[in-house]
Design an enzyme around this catalytic site. Structure first.
Site, PDB file in Angstrom:
ATOM      1  CG  HIS A   9      -4.185  34.315 -48.792  1.00  0.00           C
ATOM      2  ND1 HIS A   9      -4.278  34.302 -50.155  1.00  0.00           N
ATOM      3  CD2 HIS A   9      -2.870  34.510 -48.505  1.00  0.00           C
ATOM      4  CE1 HIS A   9      -3.080  34.483 -50.680  1.00  0.00           C
ATOM      5  NE2 HIS A   9      -2.201  34.606 -49.698  1.00  0.00           N
ATOM      6  CE1 TYR A  38      -3.543  30.889 -48.582  1.00  0.00           C
ATOM      7  CE2 TYR A  38      -4.423  28.801 -47.805  1.00  0.00           C
ATOM      8  CZ  TYR A  38      -4.506  29.893 -48.643  1.00  0.00           C
ATOM      9  OH  TYR A  38      -5.548  30.001 -49.541  1.00  0.00           O
ATOM     10  CG  HIS A 106      -5.046  36.346 -52.916  1.00  0.00           C
ATOM     11  ND1 HIS A 106      -5.621  35.120 -52.968  1.00  0.00           N
ATOM     12  CD2 HIS A 106      -4.264  36.421 -54.016  1.00  0.00           C
ATOM     13  CE1 HIS A 106      -5.218  34.478 -54.061  1.00  0.00           C
ATOM     14  NE2 HIS A 106      -4.385  35.256 -54.710  1.00  0.00           N
ATOM     15  CE  LYS A 113      -7.242  33.770 -57.281  1.00  0.00           C
ATOM     16  NZ  LYS A 113      -7.848  32.475 -57.428  1.00  0.00           N
ATOM     17  CB  CYS A 115      -9.150  36.012 -51.343  1.00  0.00           C
ATOM     18  SG  CYS A 115      -7.937  35.506 -50.149  1.00  0.00           S
TER      19      CYS A 115
END
Length: 128
Positions: A9, A38, A106, A113, A115
């Site tokens: 991420h 995380y 991600h 997303k 990311c």
């Protein structure tokens, strides 16, 4: 818990802002979560900080938390060499413990997303 995914991420914070796992922990508490989602955070200087313990199910990728670990690079889309070196260390360490786990971004698990803003599969191939 069987770990099948190691998810990369980014914090999506300005690239020049060096935030910490503690900052993210506070942000996630504000969202009503039980703390940082995380398992690892990698600061701009490459420092690896612990987030959730690995035995604690993460809160980092909807629908995949129960079988994944998440590492977050601080920044939006420009990561330092030190961060990428530390990411390699985290992935190697996790692969020792979870040899069958796939390293993904991600965005590979959630098409909505961007990311972590780079091609994780390409990065993995270049760093094997």
């Amino acid at each position: 818990m069987k770990i099948t995914k190691l998810v990369v991420h980014c914090s999506d914070s300005p690239n020049n802002l060096d935030i910490s796992a503690k900052d993210i922990h506070l942000w996630h508490l504000e969202r009503g979560w039980s703390g940082i989602g995380y398992h690892k955070v990698i600061k701009r200087d490459g420092t690896i900080e612990n987030g959730r313990p690995e035995y604690w199910v993460g809160a980092h990728v909807k629908g995949h938390n129960s079988h994944s670990l998440g590492v977050c690079l601080i920044g939006r889309d420009q990561f330092t060499d030190a961060q990428l070196d530390s990411l390699k260390k985290v992935v190697i360490d996790w692969h020792i413990k979870y040899p069958d786990a796939e390293v993904v971004g991600h965005c590979d698990l959630d098409s909505g997303k961007a990311c972590p803003s780079f091609d994780v599969a390409k990065w993995v191939k270049a760093n094997q």
